[in-house]
Motif scaffolding. Sequence first.
Motif, PDB file in Angstrom:
ATOM      1  N   ALA A  84       0.980  -1.235   0.031  1.00 24.62           N
ATOM      2  CA  ALA A  84      -0.041  -0.192   0.143  1.00 24.62           C
ATOM      3  C   ALA A  84       0.989   1.217  -0.050  1.00 24.62           C
ATOM      4  CB  ALA A  84      -0.926  -0.083   1.340  1.00 24.62           C
ATOM      5  N   TYR A  88       1.977   1.697  -3.484  1.00 25.68           N
ATOM      6  CA  TYR A  88       0.893   2.162  -4.508  1.00 25.68           C
ATOM      7  C   TYR A  88       0.510   3.782  -4.189  1.00 25.68           C
ATOM      8  CZ  TYR A  88      -3.807   2.112  -6.876  1.00 25.68           C
ATOM      9  OH  TYR A  88      -4.354   2.385  -7.863  1.00 25.68           O
ATOM     10  N   GLU A  89       0.682   4.084  -2.825  1.00 28.76           N
ATOM     11  CA  GLU A  89       0.346   5.556  -2.700  1.00 28.76           C
ATOM     12  C   GLU A  89       1.616   6.274  -3.337  1.00 28.76           C
ATOM     13  OE1 GLU A  89       0.020   6.167   1.548  1.00 28.76           O
ATOM     14  OE2 GLU A  89      -2.044   6.559   1.397  1.00 28.76           O
ATOM     15  N   ASP A 112      -4.896  -3.724   3.826  1.00 23.63           N
ATOM     16  CA  ASP A 112      -4.578  -2.238   4.167  1.00 23.63           C
ATOM     17  C   ASP A 112      -5.958  -1.469   3.693  1.00 23.63           C
ATOM     18  OD1 ASP A 112      -3.586   0.365   3.791  1.00 23.63           O
ATOM     19  OD2 ASP A 112      -1.725  -0.710   4.851  1.00 23.63           O
ATOM     20  N   ARG A 136      -6.073   1.559   2.869  1.00 22.67           N
ATOM     21  CA  ARG A 136      -5.884   2.422   1.702  1.00 22.67           C
ATOM     22  C   ARG A 136      -6.113   1.909   0.369  1.00 22.67           C
ATOM     23  NH1 ARG A 136       0.282   3.543   3.455  1.00 22.67           N
ATOM     24  NH2 ARG A 136       0.038   1.719   3.831  1.00 22.67           N
ATOM     25  N   VAL A 137      -6.260   0.529   0.143  1.00 23.82           N
ATOM     26  CA  VAL A 137      -6.415   0.064  -1.062  1.00 23.82           C
ATOM     27  C   VAL A 137      -7.598  -0.837  -0.915  1.00 23.82           C
ATOM     28  CG1 VAL A 137      -3.895   0.147  -2.169  1.00 23.82           C
ATOM     29  CG2 VAL A 137      -4.723  -1.695  -0.707  1.00 23.82           C
TER      30      VAL A 137
END
Length: 336
Positions: free
Chosen positions: A149, A152-153, A194, A196-197
């Motif tokens: 994650a 990816y951010e 996570d 966030r994803v």
Amino acid sequence: MTYSCDEVLKAFRNETETVIPISFWRHFAESEFIDGLQHPEVIQLNLAGHKKFIDETQPDFVKTMSDGYFAYPFLNVTDRTSLSDWRSLETLPEGHPWLSGQYDLAVAQNKLAGKRPTFYTIFSPMILFKWALINHETEPLTLSDHRFADFYEENPVIVKQVLFKIAQDLKKLIRIVLKSGIEGIYYSTQSIQDYRVDNKEFFEDIMEAVDLEVQEEIKRCFDLNILHICGFAGATNHLEWFTNYPLQVINWATDVDGYSLAQGKKLFGDRPVLGGFGNDSKSILYSGTKSEIQAEAKRIVAEAGRRGVIIGADCTIPRDTPIEHLQWAIEAVHQL
């Protein structure tokens, strides 16, 4: 009791069953993350373990373990902690031992299975990518999700490029093991754990897109395959998001994701389903008595029905699950 391959595969074809197939699977090496290319003795442990396990449990089909090949090579990536370094990832050449070695493994495992249908395990690009982000000897598996994650951010474009490069190599692997004599592929995928994803946008744009890239090749090469939506160690997935995935048989964590076998069969448009038993140390399969385990086996079948129903566990069972517990479950299902 040994059934013919055709009798067993009726369930995989969603036909009314004269036999309710049942099987379990587990790891055999000390750690499944040991690189078999560096430590070929792991491959021998894998094969010896399969032989003993098949002989002792007499399953109706064999879902093999690819221990020794969990460590995808990631050619030309020198610093896995730096996302920018991942831009240099190269796909594997056709003759790479990570590919050819798995052909040899699938051939050997299929031979050990005898006349039973055999399904070879392949992990999704996202699982292979996240596993590369931790030290498996010193860090918890869940940390891999958080580092994915983070990446990816930082740069979703690079992450997507990496995933599709891995997908190209998995497509090569599928075409290679097609020649091994196996019945099909057991394709394992799992949402990143996570927040966030953990959303529909990421699922559709990234996870589903790369999973479908691989699954379409699986479907092209094999008529019967198993989609495993992994709930190992309590990982959760939004099961309803996966209904567009095209593989024929669906396996998920009934204890975690909130759908029984019968409910999941309905959710996935009446496709065949696999599972029913929990797979952790708190499950009936691990700690129950003979009467409890056999009662649970009969309850699962009574609830799920006798068409397109295959009995097994949510995922890989613990290494120390008593063999007799598996024998009791198989005996109870065969009595039905």
